[in-house]
Design a protein around this motif. Structure first.
Motif, PDB file in Angstrom:
ATOM      1  N   LEU A   1       0.815  -1.208   0.000  1.00  0.00           N
ATOM      2  CA  LEU A   1       0.000   0.000   0.000  1.00  0.00           C
ATOM      3  C   LEU A   1       0.843   1.250   0.000  1.00  0.00           C
ATOM      4  O   LEU A   1       0.456   2.273  -0.512  1.00  0.00           O
ATOM      5  N   GLY A   2       2.010   1.168   0.600  1.00  0.00           N
ATOM      6  CA  GLY A   2       2.855   2.337   0.663  1.00  0.00           C
ATOM      7  C   GLY A   2       2.308   3.365   1.630  1.00  0.00           C
ATOM      8  O   GLY A   2       1.456   3.083   2.457  1.00  0.00           O
ATOM      9  N   LEU A   3       2.792   4.588   1.518  1.00  0.00           N
ATOM     10  CA  LEU A   3       2.389   5.647   2.431  1.00  0.00           C
ATOM     11  C   LEU A   3       1.648   6.738   1.679  1.00  0.00           C
ATOM     12  O   LEU A   3       1.967   7.917   1.773  1.00  0.00           O
ATOM     13  N   ALA A   4       0.656   6.328   0.907  1.00  0.00           N
ATOM     14  CA  ALA A   4      -0.203   7.311   0.247  1.00  0.00           C
ATOM     15  C   ALA A   4      -1.040   7.987   1.307  1.00  0.00           C
ATOM     16  O   ALA A   4      -1.926   7.398   1.898  1.00  0.00           O
TER      17      ALA A   4
ATOM     18  N   ALA B   1     -11.854  -2.779   3.781  1.00  0.00           N
ATOM     19  CA  ALA B   1     -11.260  -3.994   4.339  1.00  0.00           C
ATOM     20  C   ALA B   1     -10.370  -3.730   5.541  1.00  0.00           C
ATOM     21  O   ALA B   1      -9.919  -4.676   6.198  1.00  0.00           O
ATOM     22  N   THR B   2     -10.116  -2.464   5.871  1.00  0.00           N
ATOM     23  CA  THR B   2      -9.324  -2.167   7.064  1.00  0.00           C
ATOM     24  C   THR B   2     -10.172  -2.153   8.336  1.00  0.00           C
ATOM     25  O   THR B   2      -9.634  -2.141   9.438  1.00  0.00           O
TER      26      THR B   2
ATOM     27  N   THR C   1      -8.447 -11.937   4.018  1.00  0.00           N
ATOM     28  CA  THR C   1      -7.447 -11.232   4.822  1.00  0.00           C
ATOM     29  C   THR C   1      -7.562 -11.522   6.307  1.00  0.00           C
ATOM     30  O   THR C   1      -6.557 -11.519   7.027  1.00  0.00           O
ATOM     31  N   TYR C   2      -8.791 -11.787   6.787  1.00  0.00           N
ATOM     32  CA  TYR C   2      -9.030 -12.024   8.215  1.00  0.00           C
ATOM     33  C   TYR C   2      -9.669 -13.407   8.387  1.00  0.00           C
ATOM     34  O   TYR C   2     -10.889 -13.547   8.242  1.00  0.00           O
TER      35      TYR C   2
ATOM     36  N   LEU D   1      -3.424  -4.094  11.280  1.00  0.00           N
ATOM     37  CA  LEU D   1      -3.793  -4.592   9.962  1.00  0.00           C
ATOM     38  C   LEU D   1      -2.937  -5.795   9.556  1.00  0.00           C
ATOM     39  O   LEU D   1      -1.755  -5.854   9.891  1.00  0.00           O
ATOM     40  N   PRO D   2      -3.518  -6.718   8.831  1.00  0.00           N
ATOM     41  CA  PRO D   2      -2.697  -7.770   8.232  1.00  0.00           C
ATOM     42  C   PRO D   2      -1.613  -7.135   7.364  1.00  0.00           C
ATOM     43  O   PRO D   2      -1.791  -6.049   6.804  1.00  0.00           O
TER      44      PRO D   2
END
Length: 323
Positions: free
Chosen positions: A6-9, A135-136, A163-164, A318-319
């Motif tokens: 995801l990076g730091l957007a 999804a977060t 993811t979960y 978060l995963p």
């Protein structure tokens, strides 16, 4: 798995009613917008996007492609197109050759203007759209079932289930044709078979959704004819949903914004968003926060109820695939 992190957007999450004291939140790109198609492959310097309904043309000379940019029609294949009782349903495949973030995707459109309601990619799970933001939510919820109101073809549900491993999803969709399309074209049948004890889908009014002992969280993604449904501008709706949460539960809402194009031009996306947020505030008070997505201020937004979580702790919870 996601092909890139995801990076730091950086986006901004702010209290709805307070002055613009904004806290930087490192999440991800922005919501999918209205799909635009070009009548034919344009020259590199001139683009003539045409919306699915309005068929109006305007000139753009941007060289960097974003989700706002259109896709040449010869790079889009229509798999199915029909009108159900509730929606104008279209499923499109976008060629991998398209110079666009949606290249290689399959899209579900449910209204005349061409707003995208579900998206999937063959080679990756995450979408670089607001579905990844939804999804977060499980990372900051107490244990318990998650409700998805406005299930669509299951884009958010798929991400959450993959993811979960512990989360149980209950999804509501008004239009049975949308679920049928999801099963046939978006792998929903396979998802149901893979998670028979974790995924439950109901046909009916999502605002009547309930489970025993309440939801730990509710995702709200309810649009009709290109606009947030009118019930979301009614505080009574939010009071009803609040009562269906268990202790510590939260609601995350796609409230749209200026990016959303309604069939009725009087339903301005930004105005409807603000009216919905005001209705939420009457029920949740100062515990309504807004995550701004997109390149422009208030282009598209996600609302979150409850106390503002510690953003560093949220990210840590978060995963790894979502950080």
């Amino acid at each position: 798995m996601r092909s890139t992190p995801l990076g730091l957007a950086s986006h901004q999450i702010r209290p709805f009613t307070l002055p613009p004291v904004q806290v930087s939140l490192h999440f991800l790109p922005r919501a999918p917008l209205n799909l635009k198609l070009y009548p034919k492959t344009p020259s590199p310097s001139r683009f003539h996007p045409i919306t699915a309904k309005a068929q109006h043309t305007h000139l753009s000379t941007h060289q960097t492609r974003t989700q706002d940019d259109g896709i040449p029609v010869d790079l889009v294949k229509i798999l199915v197109k029909f009108k159900s009782r509730h929606n104008y349903i279209r499923v499109l495949d976008v060629s991998r050759k398209a110079d666009h973030p949606f290249a290689g995707s399959r899209l579900l459109l449910l209204d005349g203007p061409g707003n995208i309601h579900s998206i999937s990619f063959l080679l990756k799970s995450f979408t670089d759209t607001y579905f990844d933001v939804l999804a977060t939510l499980p990372a900051i919820l107490p244990p318990g079932p998650l409700g998805i109101l406005g299930f669509g073809a299951g884009s958010a549900a798929r991400l959450i289930l993959e993811t979960y491993p512990q989360v149980v999803v209950h999804g509501w969709e008004l239009d049975p044709s949308v679920i049928e399309v999801g099963r046939e074209y978006f792998g929903l049948s396979k998802l149901e078979k893979e998670h028979p004890h974790r995924l439950f889908i109901y046909i009916g009014n999502a605002l009547n959704a309930s489970v025993r002992n309440g939801f730990s969280g509710i995702l709200v993604d309810l649009f009709c004819k290109g606009s947030l449904i009118p019930e979301l501008q009614d505080p009574g709706t939010w009071e009803k949903l609040r009562k269906r949460l268990r202790k510590g539960g939260r609601i995350m809402v796609n409230v749209g914004g200026s990016c959303v194009e309604a069939e009725d031009s009087r339903r301005d996306g930004k105005v409807v968003m603000e009216e919905s947020l005001k209705a939420m505030h009457k029920v949740f008070g100062d515990q309504v926060f807004v995550l701004n997505l997109g390149n422009r201020k208030e282009d598209s937004s996600i609302a979150l109820t409850g106390e503002l979580p510690d953003l560093d702790e949220w990210k840590k919870a978060l995963p790894r695939s979502l950080r």
